[in-house]
Design an enzyme around this catalytic site. Structure first.
Site, PDB file in Angstrom:
ATOM      1  N   ALA A 256     113.585  47.405   9.888  1.00 47.59           N
ATOM      2  CA  ALA A 256     113.256  48.809  10.150  1.00 47.59           C
ATOM      3  C   ALA A 256     113.412  49.066  11.630  1.00 47.59           C
ATOM      4  CB  ALA A 256     111.838  49.135   9.728  1.00 47.59           C
ATOM      5  N   ASP A 257     113.845  50.262  11.929  1.00 49.25           N
ATOM      6  CA  ASP A 257     113.921  50.653  13.333  1.00 49.25           C
ATOM      7  C   ASP A 257     112.631  51.324  13.760  1.00 49.25           C
ATOM      8  OD1 ASP A 257     116.909  50.831  12.252  1.00 49.25           O
ATOM      9  OD2 ASP A 257     116.854  50.284  14.371  1.00 49.25           O
ATOM     10  N   ARG A 258     111.942  51.853  12.773  1.00 43.57           N
ATOM     11  CA  ARG A 258     110.712  52.553  13.110  1.00 43.57           C
ATOM     12  C   ARG A 258     109.850  52.688  11.874  1.00 43.57           C
ATOM     13  NH1 ARG A 258     110.935  58.191  15.903  1.00 43.57           N
ATOM     14  NH2 ARG A 258     109.012  58.109  17.097  1.00 43.57           N
ATOM     15  N   ALA A 266     112.038  54.103   8.861  1.00 36.66           N
ATOM     16  CA  ALA A 266     113.432  54.473   9.115  1.00 36.66           C
ATOM     17  C   ALA A 266     114.244  53.203   9.305  1.00 36.66           C
ATOM     18  CB  ALA A 266     113.528  55.328  10.367  1.00 36.66           C
TER      19      ALA A 266
END
Ligand code: ADP
Ligand code: MG
Length: 819
Positions: A256-258, A266
């Site tokens: 995940a990036d965020r 995300a």
């Protein structure tokens, strides 16, 4: 042993060149901080926290080898100064990388502490620094391993609870994108979980998706899995449903990036689809991400801004267009897996659980509080990744999309009025037309009129966020447009609005029949007023911004206002350096390899390009357009407009003139190439037109410039009236002599720069469509050979000066293009 992007032993550091994957796996030796600096800058090593670790280890290697573990320093103070200076230097390779800056700060603290110890020596200080640098590598891998252990356990438990998995308890796991050793110092996040399962004998099979459109899964993950000997299979993104439907997947784990407060996550585009598929097929779906990606500041995923990726990722394959021109593309880089569809979130600190009694949300804040993450300083490991991704996702500027341009215009009454009444907004047509390599350009058309909206994102559009680029170019562009409009209003689009926060310029739309000059020329057209127009533009903008016209004070203030370092660096790299060396960015037809080799081994060419680069960097003569090629000019039969001055800066006047001359010469060579493939009468006419246009451009530029010089009253400080005016001791004859000397020198510089322009378009990263689009390969290659040879002839004019007049240039060019 997992693949490691960074190999380190005391005394030797090697980096895997990730750009080459999957074609090759080459480890590059990093003997000095200077080499590390270049590799960080060039993205040989990328992703967090690999950069921070690389910086620290490069220093350790340097101290060990080049400074004999400290014994070559004569004092503690000398060692301390050297270490501080080297760290400061390393940080400049990627000033925005928080992780690198963090590593440097920590190493400075270690240096100070060791130096202040009683009885400290240069050797003891160096040893403390080397030991600390080595712990960074270990700490990152340890964090990844912890995540792997927590993740393996969670996947096994959840799969068993869901009735998945084989009788042996072994799992078949699907992952997406690349989260492995190539993004970290080693082991990986989601891929680390898969590696951990394998180590425990619990992995039956790993599936990885291609991860369209950039294929990180196919290029990197599949490579890593194969490299490590894990049983694995690559699938198309669109095959995931069938794979799950046929019962072959026991768990999904992705990075995940965020991850926001409710657990919405995300990640690379396609993750959302996988979460839905997993939910439908009752397959546990996990996120594995370092705790630094947790962002409790946003309540849910709808608040995450998703950036668009360059459309070329879909329309082109390795530089070749594969989708018809004009096809619209929607290419978001991320999507959001909703918390309700996520089984668990794995971090290096443990598993984040759902809110008690609520299966739709995770207790991210509680987890962070329990683990001291909300107040504590983030650890070195992973911090840079978090900051990079937040610049990708949590932007403090608004990114426009075709769908949001309406709303943007409606916020600004003056713009709205130019397009039409608010009540008509639903009928406004918006389209994205950016065919350039760098920015996004939208056209809006409504009942009252139309607008052109250009936005600069913090990276190069055609490459994506792996090539960051300053948004300040937008300020330069708007200042350049406004300045040019003062001097050449007939040839400059009107600026309606500038939004500096969001790097958005709203300007006059040049509607068809306006066409990009390059396009018109490729179609075989000629433009009879072009030479007069472009020389008016060049003479007026260049003369009026130089000390031919300005007093020294205003000129120097302007030089500062137009400092455009990043864009100049780009030019210096792609025009003045890369074509003359073996550079990974270079792109040329394999058939001309011999000629490129010759160029790159030609001492004369190297001397010539260095003299020209020196002029480019030091001759702050006038405000240049900076990128005056035929793609920056829009024309009709009777009008000419110059767009896109984002490369503007104070540089040598010859450079602007040479860009246009060099590009027209390339069009001439292309025209002969086209004719070779398909003889047409219009091509013959075009060749005659190009030759006469180049002649007129030179003659007319000189005469217009000279006229301004002689008639504007010698207000400028470089040739002041007191020295050269009619009342001065030598009368105006000194002025004439100055002018003659100036234009003679200018002519030679124009030839040299034009040669450099031709060469870069054949050998370097950025080509011209005029030549690239010649369909017949033999004709194209022959045209490339001729253009490259002639480019070199012009380049070395700066040394030889054997072409003395525009007529001589024209006759040489005609021969060279035709034979
Ligand atoms: P980049 O900086 O990315 O190279 P450009 O400024 O060259 O972007 O614009 C890209 C394309 O957008 C141009 O080739 C042209 O087709 C279109 N364009 C840009 N500005 C205008 C304008 N003012 N009117 C009409 N079309 C424009
Ligand atoms: Mg541009």
């Amino acid at each position: 042993m997992a693949l490691q992007a960074i190999k380190y032993e005391t005394g030797s550091l090697q980096l895997l060149d990730q750009r080459l994957l999957p074609f090759d796996s080459i480890y590059l030796d990093v003997p000095t901080p200077q080499i590390a600096w270049i590799h960080i800058k060039d993205m040989v090593v990328r992703g967090a926290p690999a950069i921070g670790v690389t910086g620290a280890l490069a220093l350790a290697v340097d101290l060990t080898n080049n400074k004999s573990r400290g014994s070559s320093f004569s004092s503690v103070q000398e060692a301390v100064s050297y270490i501080f200076e080297t760290l400061d230097y390393l940080v400049t390779s990627r000033p925005t990388a928080v992780n690198l800056a963090d590593s440097a700060l920590k190493l400075k603290a270690v240096t100070n502490e060791a130096a202040s110890k009683q009885g400290s020596t240069a050797v003891s200080v160096v040893e403390a620094v080397v030991a600390a640098a080595e712990t960074f590598l270990e700490a990152d891998i340890a964090a990844n391993r912890a995540m792997g252990a927590y993740g393996a356990k969670a996947l096994l438990e959840a799969s068993q609870a869901a009735g998945k998995g084989l009788g042996s308890g072994r799992l078949r796991v699907l992952t997406h994108c690349n989260t492995g050793s190539l993004a970290t110092a080693g082991f990986g996040t989601a891929l680390g979980v898969i590696r951990a399962l394998h180590e425990q004998g619990k992995l039956e099979h790993a599936f990885c998706t291609e991860t369209r459109p950039y294929n990180q899964g196919a290029r990197l993950t599949a490579f890593e899995l194969l490299h490590d000997g894990l049983p694995s299979t690559l699938i198309c993104d669109s095959a995931a449903a069938s794979l799950m439907g046929s019962g072959q997947v026991d768990a999904v784990v992705v990075g995940a990036d965020r991850v926001v407060a409710n657990g919405d996550s995300a990640n690379k585009i396609g993750t959302y689809a996988l979460s839905i598929l997993a939910s439908y097929h009752k397959v546990p779906f996990f996120i594995a991400a370092p705790s630094t990606t947790l962002d409790p500041g946003l309540q849910n995923g709808s608040q995450i801004v998703i950036e668009q990726r360059p459309s070329e990722e879909m329309t082109h394959f390795r530089g070749q267009r594969v989708v018809k021109e004009g096809v619209q593309v929607w290419n978001p880089s991320f999507d959001v897996a909703p918390a309700a569809l996520i089984t668990g979130i794995i971090t290096e600190k443990g598993l984040i659980h759902k809110q008690p009694g609520d299966a739709s949300e995770f207790a991210v804040r509680d987890f962070m509080l329990q683990n001291g993450l909300l107040t504590a300083e983030a650890s070195v490991s992973g911090k840079e990744e978090a900051s990079t991704t937040s610049s990708q996702l949590k932007r403090d500027f608004l990114q426009l999309f075709t769908e949001t341009v309406h709303a943007y215009i409606l916020q600004i009454p003056m713009l709205q009025q130019l397009v039409g009444p608010v009540s008509t907004a639903s009928t406004w047509k918006v389209r994205e037309v950016g065919d350039g390599n760098i920015n996004f350009v939208y056209i809006v058309e409504g009942p009252a009129g139309s607008l052109c909206i250009k936005q600069s994102l913090p990276f190069v559009r055609c490459v994506g966020d792996s090539w960051p680029l300053t948004q300040d170019r937008s300020r330069i562009e708007v200042q350049g447009l406004v300045e040019a409009a003062k001097h050449a209003p007939r040839h400059t689009p009107k600026v309606h609005h500038f939004d500096s926060k969001n790097a958005i310029i709203v300007m006059q739309y040049l509607a068809p029949p306006f066409i990009i000059l390059r396009r018109g020329l490729i179609e075989g057209k000629v433009y009879n007023s072009f030479a007069e127009h472009i020389t008016e533009y060049m003479a007026c903008t260049l003369f009026n911004t130089s000390t031919f016209k300005l007093d020294a004070d205003s000129y120097r203030a302007n030089v500062v206002k137009y400092v455009n370092s990043e864009m100049c660096l780009l030019t210096e790299k792609v025009i003045f350096a890369e074509p003359y060396i073996k550079a990974s960015n270079n792109r040329y037809s394999p058939q001309i390899e011999d000629q490129v080799q010759q160029l790159q081994h030609d001492a004369q060419a190297k001397v010539a390009i260095s003299i020209l680069k020196d002029k480019f960097m030091h001759q702050t003569e006038a405000l240049l357009h900076g990128d005056l090629h035929t793609g920056s000019i829009m024309v009709t039969e009777s009008e000419t407009y110059v767009i896109d001055p984002e490369f503007g800066f104070y540089g040598p006047i010859a450079f602007d003139v040479a860009k246009i001359v060099g590009e027209l010469l390339l069009t001439l060579f292309a025209s002969y190439g086209q004719e070779m493939a398909t003889p047409e009468i219009s091509r013959k006419q075009q060749q005659v037109w190009i030759l006469s246009t180049i002649t007129t451009i030179w003659n007319s530029f000189v005469s217009k410039f000279q006229k301004l010089w002689s008639s504007t009253g010698l207000t400028g400080d470089s040739y002041p009236i007191a020295v050269h005016g009619p009342d001065a001791p030598a009368g105006s004859s000194s002025l004439q002599a100055c002018q003659q000397a100036y234009f003679e020198r200018l002519f030679q510089d124009v030839l040299g720069f034009a040669g450099a322009i031709m060469i870069r378009r054949i050998v370097g990263i950025s080509h011209v469509a005029d030549i690239d689009e010649i369909a017949d390969v033999q004709a194209r290659v022959s045209c490339e050979r001729r253009a490259l040879a002639f480019g070199k002839v012009l380049l070395i004019q700066i040394l030889q000066q054997s072409i003395q007049s525009i007529e001589a240039l024209i006759s040489e060019a005609e021969n060279a293009a035709n034979n």
